[in-house]
Design an enzyme around this catalytic site. Sequence first.
Site, PDB file in Angstrom:
ATOM      1  N   GLN A  75       0.925  -1.103  -0.383  1.00 13.00           N
ATOM      2  CA  GLN A  75      -0.030   0.628  -0.198  1.00 13.00           C
ATOM      3  C   GLN A  75       0.546   1.882  -0.090  1.00 13.00           C
ATOM      4  O   GLN A  75       0.645   2.211   0.786  1.00 13.00           O
ATOM      5  CB  GLN A  75      -1.187   0.181   0.940  1.00 13.00           C
ATOM      6  CG  GLN A  75      -1.934  -0.740   0.910  1.00 13.00           C
ATOM      7  CD  GLN A  75      -3.046  -0.467  -0.036  1.00 13.00           C
ATOM      8  OE1 GLN A  75      -3.005   0.598  -0.567  1.00 13.00           O
ATOM      9  NE2 GLN A  75      -4.455  -1.112  -0.837  1.00 13.00           N
ATOM     10  N   SER A  76       1.859   1.651  -0.294  1.00 16.73           N
ATOM     11  CA  SER A  76       3.242   2.286  -0.582  1.00 16.73           C
ATOM     12  C   SER A  76       2.236   3.470  -1.506  1.00 16.73           C
ATOM     13  O   SER A  76       2.347   3.687  -2.384  1.00 16.73           O
ATOM     14  CB  SER A  76       4.147   2.111  -1.230  1.00 16.73           C
ATOM     15  OG  SER A  76       4.912   3.361  -1.782  1.00 16.73           O
TER      16      SER A  76
END
Length: 337
Positions: A75-76
């Site tokens: 989930q960068s």
Amino acid sequence: MDPVDSLPRVPLAHLPTPLVHVPRLSARLGCELWIKRDDVTGGAESGNKLRKLELLMAEALAEGCDTVLTTGGVQSNHARATALVCARLGLSCVLFLRVDDPFAPLPFSGNVLLDALAGATIRPITREQYRSRDELMAAAARTMRAEGRRPYVIPEGGSNGLGALGYVRAMRELRAQLDGGLAGERRPFDVIVHACGSGGTAAGVALGAARYGVAHAVRPMAVCDDEAYFTRRIEAQMAEARARCPGLPTAPPFVVDAHGKGPAYGVTTAEQRAFLVDVARESGVVLDPVYTGKALYGLALAIRRGDVAVGARVLFLHTGGLPGLLAAADTFTEEAR
Ligand SMILES: *Cc1c(COP(=O)(O)O)cnc(C)c1O
């Protein structure tokens, strides 16, 4: 001319970002709290990474790049911002995202959904592979070059000397806001507090805060690892930034604080989640569980300990992260209902 002005830059962010006083949160935390809204540098691509990408993408374009490679957690926020910026500039984008099980389907939510909308190629990698992410991307770039493509590799978080200079520029922007009376008085902040995950923001903020006299202290709040790890990483990036932009201060003060980081990267305690919910309900300020929630929680702890004085004039740099909050909805069942 200021040396940061001679850096090539692709204008990507909506600047200057707002500087706002938050009286209700100030009362809760026991300090004079201001927020620099770097969570609204843009639309879906918003957040602190956009300031770094303005400089990194300028270098990529100057080198004639056609494909950008970067990396991060699944989930960068950085990977998502890069993917959307690449789509905007007409470049291909390959994301090396760390996952627990590279054969399981990706969670099609939050940042991953936006990566997919941007048309980025996602290459899931294991935690083990992530440890040698730089070598992995360098090898992929070599293969692409052999095929006649022009790759440009951006490290985790967009954090290197060039990316960090985006936050030196941000501190100059803050200087102009102080001079314009937008923070009540021209007096510098006692301390700037922000979430720290790969050190680039901290390196730029520390250099810029000293260079432009906007704060007496900088307190990056680690969301993973520890104080010694980030102190080393931040100092290395400051050295790189100084090499690119001579005239920046040599030893700007900063103190890494890891008291608010909780159990692990991306994992929160019930107390941290309750804090995030309380802040939203009391002030309308929405934080994310991975970065900004832990950073403001860390500030509350620092005031309680006395490491930040009661009544101090504090600037909280809100670095974004909303898609990560939305992707973590199912961890909030108890606190938010
Ligand atoms: C990446 C990120 C940070 C950390 O910034 P670094 O420069 O990587 O230390 C903080 N907050 C949010 C929301 C981020 O996405």
